[in-house]
Design a protein around this motif. Structure first.
Motif, PDB file in Angstrom:
ATOM      1  N   ILE A 385       9.322  -9.931  -6.945  1.00  0.00           N
ATOM      2  CA  ILE A 385       9.615  -8.738  -7.745  1.00  0.00           C
ATOM      3  C   ILE A 385       8.327  -8.176  -8.346  1.00  0.00           C
ATOM      4  CG2 ILE A 385      10.762  -7.896  -9.847  1.00  0.00           C
ATOM      5  CD1 ILE A 385      13.037  -9.834  -9.256  1.00  0.00           C
ATOM      6  N   ASP A 386       7.456  -9.061  -8.835  1.00  0.00           N
ATOM      7  CA  ASP A 386       6.172  -8.637  -9.395  1.00  0.00           C
ATOM      8  C   ASP A 386       5.341  -7.927  -8.329  1.00  0.00           C
ATOM      9  OD1 ASP A 386       3.909  -8.415 -11.081  1.00  0.00           O
ATOM     10  OD2 ASP A 386       3.123 -10.319 -10.343  1.00  0.00           O
ATOM     11  N   TYR A 387       5.260  -8.514  -7.140  1.00  0.00           N
ATOM     12  CA  TYR A 387       4.459  -7.927  -6.059  1.00  0.00           C
ATOM     13  C   TYR A 387       5.064  -6.612  -5.570  1.00  0.00           C
ATOM     14  CZ  TYR A 387       1.873  -7.368  -1.708  1.00  0.00           C
ATOM     15  OH  TYR A 387       1.084  -6.859  -0.708  1.00  0.00           O
ATOM     16  N   PHE A 388       6.374  -6.621  -5.324  1.00  0.00           N
ATOM     17  CA  PHE A 388       7.024  -5.427  -4.761  1.00  0.00           C
ATOM     18  C   PHE A 388       6.988  -4.254  -5.733  1.00  0.00           C
ATOM     19  CE2 PHE A 388      10.821  -2.844  -3.734  1.00  0.00           C
ATOM     20  CZ  PHE A 388      10.490  -2.514  -2.421  1.00  0.00           C
ATOM     21  N   SER A 389       7.272  -4.540  -7.011  1.00  0.00           N
ATOM     22  CA  SER A 389       7.268  -3.449  -7.999  1.00  0.00           C
ATOM     23  C   SER A 389       5.852  -2.988  -8.311  1.00  0.00           C
ATOM     24  CB  SER A 389       7.976  -3.895  -9.287  1.00  0.00           C
ATOM     25  OG  SER A 389       7.328  -5.020  -9.854  1.00  0.00           O
ATOM     26  N   GLY A 390       4.921  -3.934  -8.453  1.00  0.00           N
ATOM     27  CA  GLY A 390       3.558  -3.594  -8.852  1.00  0.00           C
ATOM     28  C   GLY A 390       2.703  -3.037  -7.743  1.00  0.00           C
ATOM     29  N   ASN A 391       2.880  -3.526  -6.510  1.00  0.00           N
ATOM     30  CA  ASN A 391       2.000  -3.130  -5.413  1.00  0.00           C
ATOM     31  C   ASN A 391       2.644  -2.181  -4.412  1.00  0.00           C
ATOM     32  OD1 ASN A 391      -0.003  -4.800  -6.468  1.00  0.00           O
ATOM     33  ND2 ASN A 391       0.685  -6.552  -5.302  1.00  0.00           N
ATOM     34  N   ILE A 392       3.955  -2.047  -4.460  1.00  0.00           N
ATOM     35  CA  ILE A 392       4.631  -1.145  -3.522  1.00  0.00           C
ATOM     36  C   ILE A 392       5.239   0.040  -4.260  1.00  0.00           C
ATOM     37  CG2 ILE A 392       6.369  -0.937  -1.706  1.00  0.00           C
ATOM     38  CD1 ILE A 392       4.123  -2.901  -1.025  1.00  0.00           C
TER      39      ILE A 392
END
Length: 452
Positions: A385-392
């Motif tokens: 969730i951190d990666y998808f929300s922050g980087n995508i």
């Protein structure tokens, strides 16, 4: 946030300083003190720092102007505001929807991290870390985050505080809250950085932090720097839109105020690194310790300090304050849109989004314990969730904002709008190529390269 049922006059900031502190308060939070240091640690130090600062200057500040400027012009939340500026059903309204859903996702695990902070405030006060080694501190951390009932209990505390603050209104809640407490956070960070630099072996950490090593940089590193810039400033979360909507269009100096907001945000991120990395090297800890960095390193620092328990309590208290001022922005953003979309009053919308966010936090909480075996693309639920929300999601939202300026708002109209109310420094038409070409192309290239 106005009550649509009674069509009250929309609230505005009580002062220019109040807006700067509130907007900086939203930007200055866990993104600076928790997320930024561990991303620097995982991506080679100084080179990542330079890329991050370059992105802040070239892309971050202009996009803050875009989002806050849209809010100021619309005088409404992101979704209804874009409907007002375009039309209902317009493709451009997706910017508002994406921003709101991104805020909801990030705020869900943000509550979990705030729960960790409250727990550590209690642990430091009880002397839990006195005489512990780094390995013992890591064991305390692992056992705590793996206990979903305990973490959820602590996460309820900030959820209730945020709800009570936002229900009180803009001037009496958010603005009063940040005007006093944000300067204290900065003072404490500076004091802690001085102590961290006094530790034996700390300068090795300073060199690692500031010396660029571009061999450690990949496409994914640049994407993470871009995502972190948007995460920290709040680009693509509909929050700058919401805070901008509370500005008086003819009486606000958005050009200068925006620079103040983002300069304060970047300064705190930098100083947080000067706290963390000298201490890491002083205690021979690997800089790539990941999301648990602040919870593993700082307790061992406090134990070495004269009056370390008191200092630790103050530090975690002030980090909690920083997290809460950001959380207020999340709740305000989500509640504003819920209120306008579903014709709810402030109290109902605030409690609705607060409870919904806590429920959405549960998968992230469980992923650190009972659900730790569940993997999504090789990541646990929280990390994904951190990666998808922050980087995508944030990057896509920022790209759409930049395209809105080019194709819908038109660059000259955008510059004219942002310059309204500005005295002295104005955005010149000479920067049109940056908005019309450089920003969207750079975001797209970094995004595609990072994904591939």
């Amino acid at each position: 946030m106005s009550d649509p049922k009674t069509d009250k006059k929309r609230e505005t900031w009580g002062s220019r300083f109040g807006f700067i502190m509130a907007a900086a308060g939203f930007a200055i939070g866990l993104g600076n003190i928790w997320r930024f240091p561990y991303l620097v640690g995982e991506n080679g130090g100084g080179a990542f720092l330079l890329i991050y600062i370059a992105i802040i200057i070239v892309i971050g500040i202009p996009l803050f102007y875009v989002e806050a400027g849209l809010g100021r012009k619309a005088q409404s939340g992101a979704i209804t505001g874009l409907r007002k500026l375009t039309k209902k059903g317009s493709t451009w309204v997706s910017i508002g929807w994406l921003g709101v859903f991104t805020s909801l996702l990030i705020f869900s695990y943000y509550l979990m991290i705030m729960g960790w902070l409250f727990a550590y405030f209690v642990k430091v006060g009880l002397g839990t870390f006195q005489g512990v080694t780094f390995d013992q501190a890591a064991d305390i951390y692992d056992k705590f985050v793996a206990n979903p009932w305990l973490v959820t209990g602590y996460a309820i505390i900030p959820m209730l505080i945020l709800a009570f603050v936002v229900v009180k209104g803009l001037k009496d809640g958010t603005e009063k809250f940040v005007r006093l407490l944000m300067p204290l956070l900065i003072i404490m960070l500076l004091a802690l950085s001085v102590f961290s630099l006094s530790l034996e072996g700390s300068w090795e950490g300073v060199v690692w932090y500031l010396k660029p090593d571009f061999s450690q940089i990949s496409g994914d590193s640049v994407l993470q720097a871009l995502g972190q810039a948007f995460f920290s400033i709040g680009i693509g979360m509909a929050a700058a839109f919401t805070y901008g909507s509370y500005l008086k269009r003819e009486k606000s100096n958005l050009v200068v105020d925006g620079v103040w907001v983002i300069s304060l945000d970047t300064f705190v991120a930098f100083i947080s690194g000067m706290v963390i990395f000298p201490a890491i090297f002083a205690f021979n800890v690997a800089p790539n310790s990941g999301p648990g960095l602040i919870f593993l390193t700082l307790p061992t620092i406090f134990d070495q300090m004269p009056g370390g328990t008191i200092f630790g309590l103050l530090f975690f208290f002030l980090v909690i304050v920083a997290a809460l001022t950001t959380g207020v922005g999340f709740v305000e953003t989500l509640a504003a849109n819920a209120s306008e979309l579903f014709n709810l009053n402030r109290k109902t919308s605030v409690w609705l989004v607060s409870i919904a966010s806590l429920v959405l936090a549960i998968p992230s909480i469980l992923s650190q314990g009972p659900w730790s075996n569940i993997q999504i693309f090789g990541m646990d639920i929280f990390t994904f969730i951190d990666y998808f929300s922050g980087n995508i999601m944030l990057v896509v939202g920022a790209l759409l904002l930049s395209l809105y300026v080019v194709f819908k708002w038109k660059t000259e109209n955008f510059i004219d709008e942002i310059n309204i109310g500005t005295t002295g420094v104005k955005i010149p038409y000479a920067v049109k190529p940056i908005f019309a070409f450089v920003i969207p192309v750079v975001i797209a290239v970094i995004f595609i390269t990072g994904i591939l």
